[in-house]
Design an enzyme around this catalytic site. Structure first.
Site, PDB file in Angstrom:
ATOM      1  N   VAL A  14      -9.227  22.135 -40.509  1.00  0.00           N
ATOM      2  CA  VAL A  14      -9.737  22.080 -39.227  1.00  0.00           C
ATOM      3  C   VAL A  14     -11.084  21.397 -39.406  1.00  0.00           C
ATOM      4  CG1 VAL A  14      -8.083  23.360 -38.274  1.00  0.00           C
ATOM      5  CG2 VAL A  14     -10.146  24.449 -39.200  1.00  0.00           C
ATOM      6  N   ASP A  39      -6.769  26.455 -43.051  1.00  0.00           N
ATOM      7  CA  ASP A  39      -8.149  26.128 -43.774  1.00  0.00           C
ATOM      8  C   ASP A  39      -9.371  25.880 -42.783  1.00  0.00           C
ATOM      9  OD1 ASP A  39      -9.340  25.312 -46.793  1.00  0.00           O
ATOM     10  OD2 ASP A  39     -10.173  24.064 -45.004  1.00  0.00           O
ATOM     11  N   TYR A  44     -17.842  24.792 -40.256  1.00  0.00           N
ATOM     12  CA  TYR A  44     -16.951  24.243 -39.431  1.00  0.00           C
ATOM     13  C   TYR A  44     -17.294  24.940 -37.935  1.00  0.00           C
ATOM     14  CZ  TYR A  44     -14.134  22.549 -43.267  1.00  0.00           C
ATOM     15  OH  TYR A  44     -13.631  22.056 -44.219  1.00  0.00           O
ATOM     16  N   LYS A  69     -14.730  29.311 -46.054  1.00  0.00           N
ATOM     17  CA  LYS A  69     -15.634  28.812 -47.073  1.00  0.00           C
ATOM     18  C   LYS A  69     -17.037  29.557 -46.780  1.00  0.00           C
ATOM     19  CE  LYS A  69     -12.892  24.652 -47.251  1.00  0.00           C
ATOM     20  NZ  LYS A  69     -12.560  24.798 -46.064  1.00  0.00           N
ATOM     21  N   HIS A  99     -18.168  26.554 -50.636  1.00  0.00           N
ATOM     22  CA  HIS A  99     -17.958  25.284 -49.990  1.00  0.00           C
ATOM     23  C   HIS A  99     -18.529  23.975 -50.762  1.00  0.00           C
ATOM     24  CE1 HIS A  99     -17.303  23.397 -45.806  1.00  0.00           C
ATOM     25  NE2 HIS A  99     -16.790  22.587 -46.585  1.00  0.00           N
ATOM     26  N   ASN A 228       3.322  15.116 -40.335  1.00  0.00           N
ATOM     27  CA  ASN A 228       2.644  15.512 -41.716  1.00  0.00           C
ATOM     28  C   ASN A 228       3.167  16.477 -42.497  1.00  0.00           C
ATOM     29  OD1 ASN A 228       0.709  13.465 -41.120  1.00  0.00           O
ATOM     30  ND2 ASN A 228      -1.036  14.832 -40.757  1.00  0.00           N
TER      31      ASN A 228
END
Length: 265
Positions: A14, A39, A44, A69, A99, A228
């Site tokens: 994302v 994830d 983010y 992360k 990260h 996907n």
């Protein structure tokens, strides 16, 4: 993974997904389609939306593999893990990664290990670490990293780095397997997609899976999220794999990113 837990071979990333409805919808659609790996990352700024979608899905938490992360601009990975859990609204992480190796590959690791000791996460690992950085970390680690999340596609093959991860018993995980969309129009990929009756995105994801990686493509469109995930009913033959391998622009590097591509020091 080396900590004894299983990581799904395919998940939803994302990165660059807006916090709020956009992120909640993407995660909801992914879980409905069968994804069980989500994830995210502190950087983010959408952990709260990821957590809300997971809670509202009705799927038991233990059936979902959740990764976030540590943003290495922070000072203490354990403290930041506690904040992530609060935003996510969950009691534990399945995987917690550094990260990128800003400031060097080892300084944050003791606090990552402390997060395991405190029960905040089942596993810890790294992202954007080169082979040399992985080796440096392994020398001082009490708990060895379980995964290394890297930029990986036929154009960024990084074979040397994948082999270094395998030698260290570290799961390599592919982010940006579609080149953030850049690779979808390539004629080689288009030809293989047409020959197999699949989409360019499915070909790219399937290639990474056949290389032995866990893969986390990103999309905010329901049809593409579903598409996907539908990569387990076909296999690329040796000729197609060789043609895709030949697209590499990294000289099979063991580096995580080129020097010019790094955004940290």
């Amino acid at each position: 993974m080396s900590n004894g837990t299983e990581i799904p071979v395919l998940g939803l990333g994302v990165w660059q997904v807006d916090d709020g409805a956009e992120c909640e919808r993407a995660v909801t659609w992914a879980l409905e389609a069968g994804y069980r790996l989500i994830d995210t990352a502190q950087a983010y700024r959408n952990e709260a939306s990821v957590g809300k979608a997971i809670r509202e899905s009705g799927i038991p938490r233990e059936e979902i593999f959740l990764t976030t992360k540590f943003y290495p601009g922070g000072k203490d990975a354990k403290v930041e893990a506690e904040k992530s859990l609060e935003r996510l609204g969950t009691d534990y992480l399945d995987l917690y990664l550094i990260h990128w190796p800003q400031g060097g590959p080892t300084w944050a690791w003791p606090a990552m290990e402390a997060a395991v000791d405190a029960g905040l996460t089942k596993g810890i690992g790294i992202s954007n670490f080169s082979s040399a950085e992985l080796q440096e970390l392994s020398k001082i680690a009490r708990i060895q990293p379980a995964a290394n999340q890297i930029q990986f596609s036929p154009f960024e093959y990084r074979k040397g780095l994948v082999e270094a991860c395998e030698e260290a018993n570290v799961v390599a995980q592919a982010y940006s397997p579609l080149g953030t969309g850049r690779h979808l129009g390539d004629p080689v990929i288009a030809r293989i997609a047409e020959a197999t009756g699949h989409t360019p995105a499915q070909v790219l994801i399937r290639w990474a899976i056949q290389k032995g990686l866990s893969v986390i493509p990103k999309s905010i469109h329901q049809d593409r999220i579903v598409e996907n995930f539908n990569v387990f009913d076909f296999e690329l033959d040796d000729a197609a794999v060789a043609d895709l391998d030949a697209l590499d622009t990294t000289n099979l590097t063991a580096d995580a990113l080129s020097q010019s591509g790094k955004w940290w020091s």
